[in-house]
Scaffold this motif. Structure first.
Motif, PDB file in Angstrom:
ATOM      1  N   THR A  27      35.800   8.733  -6.636  1.00 43.59           N
ATOM      2  CA  THR A  27      36.607   9.711  -7.365  1.00 43.59           C
ATOM      3  C   THR A  27      36.118  11.122  -7.058  1.00 43.59           C
ATOM      4  O   THR A  27      35.108  11.308  -6.379  1.00 43.59           O
ATOM      5  N   LYS A  28      36.813  12.102  -7.603  1.00 43.73           N
ATOM      6  CA  LYS A  28      36.410  13.494  -7.444  1.00 43.73           C
ATOM      7  C   LYS A  28      35.095  13.792  -8.154  1.00 43.73           C
ATOM      8  O   LYS A  28      34.473  14.814  -7.886  1.00 43.73           O
ATOM      9  N   ASN A  29      34.682  12.898  -9.044  1.00 41.93           N
ATOM     10  CA  ASN A  29      33.471  13.124  -9.833  1.00 41.93           C
ATOM     11  C   ASN A  29      32.322  12.185  -9.505  1.00 41.93           C
ATOM     12  O   ASN A  29      31.239  12.334 -10.044  1.00 41.93           O
ATOM     13  N   GLY A  30      32.525  11.171  -8.671  1.00 45.82           N
ATOM     14  CA  GLY A  30      31.466  10.214  -8.372  1.00 45.82           C
ATOM     15  C   GLY A  30      32.047   8.901  -7.890  1.00 45.82           C
ATOM     16  O   GLY A  30      33.076   8.870  -7.223  1.00 45.82           O
ATOM     17  N   GLY A  48      29.463  14.298  -8.166  1.00 47.14           N
ATOM     18  CA  GLY A  48      30.244  14.963  -7.128  1.00 47.14           C
ATOM     19  C   GLY A  48      31.186  13.981  -6.466  1.00 47.14           C
ATOM     20  O   GLY A  48      31.065  12.768  -6.634  1.00 47.14           O
ATOM     21  N   GLY A  49      32.143  14.510  -5.716  1.00 43.86           N
ATOM     22  CA  GLY A  49      33.171  13.688  -5.104  1.00 43.86           C
ATOM     23  C   GLY A  49      32.642  12.718  -4.058  1.00 43.86           C
ATOM     24  O   GLY A  49      31.804  13.071  -3.237  1.00 43.86           O
ATOM     25  N   SER A  60      23.385  -4.856  -4.067  1.00 43.02           N
ATOM     26  CA  SER A  60      23.267  -3.503  -4.604  1.00 43.02           C
ATOM     27  C   SER A  60      23.332  -2.445  -3.507  1.00 43.02           C
ATOM     28  O   SER A  60      23.183  -1.264  -3.781  1.00 43.02           O
ATOM     29  N   LEU A  61      23.583  -2.848  -2.274  1.00 43.33           N
ATOM     30  CA  LEU A  61      23.659  -1.917  -1.148  1.00 43.33           C
ATOM     31  C   LEU A  61      25.064  -1.334  -1.041  1.00 43.33           C
ATOM     32  O   LEU A  61      26.049  -2.070  -0.945  1.00 43.33           O
ATOM     33  N   VAL A  62      25.148   0.012  -1.066  1.00 47.23           N
ATOM     34  CA  VAL A  62      26.429   0.711  -1.043  1.00 47.23           C
ATOM     35  C   VAL A  62      26.349   1.849  -0.030  1.00 47.23           C
ATOM     36  O   VAL A  62      25.358   2.578   0.015  1.00 47.23           O
ATOM     37  N   ALA A  63      27.398   1.999   0.788  1.00 44.36           N
ATOM     38  CA  ALA A  63      27.506   3.120   1.727  1.00 44.36           C
ATOM     39  C   ALA A  63      28.435   4.160   1.107  1.00 44.36           C
ATOM     40  O   ALA A  63      29.535   3.831   0.664  1.00 44.36           O
ATOM     41  N   LEU A  64      27.983   5.425   1.077  1.00 49.85           N
ATOM     42  CA  LEU A  64      28.730   6.499   0.421  1.00 49.85           C
ATOM     43  C   LEU A  64      28.957   7.662   1.373  1.00 49.85           C
ATOM     44  O   LEU A  64      28.081   7.998   2.171  1.00 49.85           O
ATOM     45  N   VAL A  65      30.126   8.300   1.245  1.00 47.97           N
ATOM     46  CA  VAL A  65      30.448   9.511   1.995  1.00 47.97           C
ATOM     47  C   VAL A  65      31.074  10.493   1.013  1.00 47.97           C
ATOM     48  O   VAL A  65      31.980  10.130   0.260  1.00 47.97           O
ATOM     49  N   GLY A  66      30.603  11.727   1.022  1.00 46.22           N
ATOM     50  CA  GLY A  66      31.120  12.747   0.116  1.00 46.22           C
ATOM     51  C   GLY A  66      32.526  13.191   0.481  1.00 46.22           C
ATOM     52  O   GLY A  66      32.945  13.115   1.633  1.00 46.22           O
ATOM     53  N   ALA A  67      33.273  13.665  -0.538  1.00 49.53           N
ATOM     54  CA  ALA A  67      34.634  14.175  -0.329  1.00 49.53           C
ATOM     55  C   ALA A  67      35.083  14.933  -1.568  1.00 49.53           C
ATOM     56  O   ALA A  67      34.396  14.949  -2.583  1.00 49.53           O
ATOM     57  N   GLY A  68      36.257  15.527  -1.481  1.00 45.34           N
ATOM     58  CA  GLY A  68      36.826  16.227  -2.625  1.00 45.34           C
ATOM     59  C   GLY A  68      36.468  17.701  -2.631  1.00 45.34           C
ATOM     60  O   GLY A  68      35.816  18.210  -1.723  1.00 45.34           O
ATOM     61  N   GLU A  69      36.917  18.393  -3.682  1.00 44.41           N
ATOM     62  CA  GLU A  69      36.674  19.829  -3.802  1.00 44.41           C
ATOM     63  C   GLU A  69      35.210  20.153  -4.043  1.00 44.41           C
ATOM     64  O   GLU A  69      34.712  21.182  -3.607  1.00 44.41           O
ATOM     65  N   PRO A  71      32.193  17.928  -3.320  1.00 44.80           N
ATOM     66  CA  PRO A  71      31.613  16.655  -2.876  1.00 44.80           C
ATOM     67  C   PRO A  71      30.150  16.513  -3.288  1.00 44.80           C
ATOM     68  O   PRO A  71      29.434  17.501  -3.443  1.00 44.80           O
ATOM     69  N   ALA A  72      29.727  15.269  -3.468  1.00 44.10           N
ATOM     70  CA  ALA A  72      28.324  14.983  -3.773  1.00 44.10           C
ATOM     71  C   ALA A  72      27.446  15.398  -2.598  1.00 44.10           C
ATOM     72  O   ALA A  72      26.312  15.820  -2.780  1.00 44.10           O
ATOM     73  N   PHE A  73      27.968  15.265  -1.379  1.00 42.46           N
ATOM     74  CA  PHE A  73      27.295  15.703  -0.161  1.00 42.46           C
ATOM     75  C   PHE A  73      28.350  15.827   0.931  1.00 42.46           C
ATOM     76  O   PHE A  73      29.515  15.520   0.710  1.00 42.46           O
ATOM     77  N   SER A  74      27.953  16.279   2.089  1.00 41.20           N
ATOM     78  CA  SER A  74      28.878  16.564   3.184  1.00 41.20           C
ATOM     79  C   SER A  74      29.676  15.330   3.606  1.00 41.20           C
ATOM     80  O   SER A  74      29.141  14.222   3.638  1.00 41.20           O
ATOM     81  N   PRO A  75      30.953  15.512   3.984  1.00 41.22           N
ATOM     82  CA  PRO A  75      31.728  14.394   4.522  1.00 41.22           C
ATOM     83  C   PRO A  75      31.245  13.956   5.908  1.00 41.22           C
ATOM     84  O   PRO A  75      31.736  12.978   6.448  1.00 41.22           O
ATOM     85  N   ARG A  76      30.269  14.661   6.461  1.00 38.83           N
ATOM     86  CA  ARG A  76      29.650  14.250   7.729  1.00 38.83           C
ATOM     87  C   ARG A  76      28.406  13.403   7.491  1.00 38.83           C
ATOM     88  O   ARG A  76      27.818  12.888   8.424  1.00 38.83           O
ATOM     89  N   ARG A  77      27.997  13.259   6.238  1.00 37.58           N
ATOM     90  CA  ARG A  77      26.773  12.522   5.921  1.00 37.58           C
ATOM     91  C   ARG A  77      27.100  11.165   5.301  1.00 37.58           C
ATOM     92  O   ARG A  77      27.881  11.062   4.366  1.00 37.58           O
ATOM     93  N   LEU A  78      26.474  10.132   5.848  1.00 30.69           N
ATOM     94  CA  LEU A  78      26.567   8.782   5.297  1.00 30.69           C
ATOM     95  C   LEU A  78      25.277   8.512   4.547  1.00 30.69           C
ATOM     96  O   LEU A  78      24.186   8.706   5.084  1.00 30.69           O
ATOM     97  N   GLN A  79      25.409   8.066   3.324  1.00 28.74           N
ATOM     98  CA  GLN A  79      24.237   7.733   2.517  1.00 28.74           C
ATOM     99  C   GLN A  79      24.304   6.251   2.163  1.00 28.74           C
ATOM    100  O   GLN A  79      25.280   5.806   1.560  1.00 28.74           O
ATOM    101  N   ILE A  80      23.296   5.504   2.580  1.00 25.11           N
ATOM    102  CA  ILE A  80      23.179   4.102   2.191  1.00 25.11           C
ATOM    103  C   ILE A  80      22.300   4.088   0.950  1.00 25.11           C
ATOM    104  O   ILE A  80      21.171   4.582   0.973  1.00 25.11           O
TER     105      ILE A  80
END
Length: 186
Positions: A27-30, A48-49, A60-69, A71-80
């Protein structure tokens, strides 16, 4: 399914995990993770988005990518991320994207990283009270459009490249050049 730009509500991403036992929502918030049977929220984080939330089966392993107005982090960054406790942390370097790697001793995922010569312990272990911890962060030259996981591989799709990693040690196995793929189709 990435919903970025197609919806005016807070939803940016929604997807089942590989065995359809959970739903991950960005979501836009997390992000939130829901169990399907019985249906209920099992995890949520708001900082953040998040535009991509990919789970590894029902772990419990999740891959995350930021987005939205915002973002939690850059849309170029993948966080495992591990949504459970961790016990050790180390730094990873070498081929492909570079980042920080955290070993999770509560699961067998990434257990073989300790034999890698490219990894060294750099920080004291996090406290057991930490609920979510970052296992690995990878930064790419352009925005990440899609991410897929299975028990052996991590696939990251950019507009003109696909990166294939060995999930046990996060070693880059292949970089595949593609024709323009703005939708991130796999």
């Amino acid at each position: 399914m990435n919903l970025g730009g197609k919806s005016s509500n807070e939803l940016l991403f929604i997807n089942f995990n590989q065995d359809f036992s959970c739903i991950s929502v960005g979501t836009k918030n997390g992000y939130k993770i829901y169990n399907c049977d019985p249906f209920g929220k099992c995890y949520a984080k708001s900082d953040g988005g998040i535009g991509i939330v990919e789970m590894l089966f029902c772990t419990s392993l999740v891959a995350l990518v930021g987005a939205g107005e915002q973002p939690a982090f850059s849309p170029r960054r993948l966080q495992i991320t591990n949504t459970k406790e961790t016990h050790s942390m180390c730094e990873m370097g070498g081929e492909g994207a570079k980042g920080i790697l955290y070993a999770n001793t509560s699961e067998n995922i990434l257990s073989s990283i300790w034999s890698s010569p490219k990894i060294s312990l750099t920080h004291p272990p996090p406290t057991p009270q930490q609920r979510q911890s970052t296992i690995c962060e990878l930064t790419f030259p352009t925005s990440i459009l899609a991410v897929k996981l299975n028990r052996r591989r991590l696939i990251v799709v950019l507009e003109e490249q696909i990166y294939v990693y060995d999930i046990s040690n996060m070693k880059l196995l292949h970089t595949i050049e593609t024709s323009p793929n703005p939708g991130g189709a796999l």
